[in-house]
Motif scaffolding. Structure first.
Motif, short mmCIF file in Angstrom:
data_model
loop_
_atom_site.label_atom_id
_atom_site.label_comp_id
_atom_site.label_asym_id
_atom_site.label_seq_id
_atom_site.Cartn_x
_atom_site.Cartn_y
_atom_site.Cartn_z
N LYS A 70 28.83 11.26 14.84
CA LYS A 70 27.82 12.32 14.89
C LYS A 70 27.82 13.00 16.26
O LYS A 70 27.70 14.23 16.37
CB LYS A 70 26.43 11.76 14.60
N GLU B 151 28.63 22.48 19.50
CA GLU B 151 28.16 23.17 20.70
C GLU B 151 29.26 24.03 21.31
O GLU B 151 29.02 25.14 21.78
CB GLU B 151 27.69 22.14 21.74
N THR C 232 30.71 15.34 16.43
CA THR C 232 30.45 16.53 15.61
C THR C 232 29.52 17.49 16.32
O THR C 232 29.75 18.71 16.35
CB THR C 232 29.84 16.12 14.26
N ASP C 233 28.46 16.95 16.92
CA ASP C 233 27.50 17.79 17.65
C ASP C 233 28.15 18.46 18.85
O ASP C 233 27.88 19.64 19.14
CB ASP C 233 26.30 16.95 18.11
N LYS D 48 28.17 12.88 25.56
CA LYS D 48 27.50 12.66 24.27
C LYS D 48 27.97 11.36 23.60
O LYS D 48 27.18 10.64 23.00
CB LYS D 48 27.75 13.85 23.34
#
Length: 210
Positions: free
Chosen positions: A78, A86, A81-82, A98
């Protein structure tokens, strides 16, 4: 044991006062076999490549790392992916940050998996010389265990990165890992125990006793 790299042993020399021949003529070496004159035995290039790999320690680390990776698989996916989302919007993704944050949030018995991953990495590295000392025996030349310890401890970080160690996950790149490991493997085979021993002898209290 066969896990320790064997170094070349000097060949005994004839006593010129008794034999009436030059004192630097080694015993048992024919005139047509002088390419390795002055030494015998020792592992070859491919043997050194294989033996310098801390295989048993790497196997332990892979097992532990797989448990840690399974615990963080979804959060890390996740986070990636985020971060990519961005970047597609024109914002800095900060992928390493992240991924690290996602790993840090997962806990085992109240301890962050991020912390556990670093502890396991350090433990495996620290156990490398202990293991190699335990498998060396009287048949090994005095300097060979030291050479294995130095080379295996240098090799372990490359293997840890190559197997996608969780502690190094934020900075992992599969292609770079393959290049680094292949390069180290190629170079390691050219390094003989005698070379390492010469360096160890410069450090008081570390070089083999004579």
């Amino acid at each position: 044991m066969g896990r320790i790299v064997r170094s070349a042993e000097p060949v005994p020399k004839r006593d010129s006062t008794l034999e009436g021949i030059p004192g630097d003529a080694p015993l048992g070496v024919d005139d047509d076999k002088k390419e390795d004159q002055g030494s015998k035995g020792g592992d070859g290039y491919l043997d050194r490549v294989a033996k310098y790999v801390p295989a048993e320690v790497v196997a332990f680390f892979i097992f532990v790392n797989s448990i840690l990776v399974n615990a963080t698989e979804q959060p890390v996916a996740k986070a990636l992916t985020d971060a990519v989302a961005e970047e597609t919007k024109g914002n800095p993704g900060d992928i390493p940050g992240k991924v690290q944050a996602a790993i840090y949030k997962i806990e085992m018995a109240g301890i962050s998996v991020w912390t556990i991953s670093w502890i396991m990495l350090i433990v495996a590295l620290a156990m490398t010389p202990v293991y190699l000392k335990s498998v060396s025996d009287s048949a090994d030349n005095a300097e060979a265990p030291g050479a294995n310890i130095v080379m295996s401890m240098l090799a372990f970080p490359f293997w840890a990165y190559a197997v996608n160690a969780l502690a190094l996950r934020p900075w992992h790149d599969g292609a770079l890992a393959s290049i680094m490991l292949a390069t180290f493997t190629l170079i390691s085979g050219a390094i003989r125990p005698e070379y390492i021993n010469a360096g160890l002898n410069l450090i008081p209290g570390i070089g083999p006793k004579k």
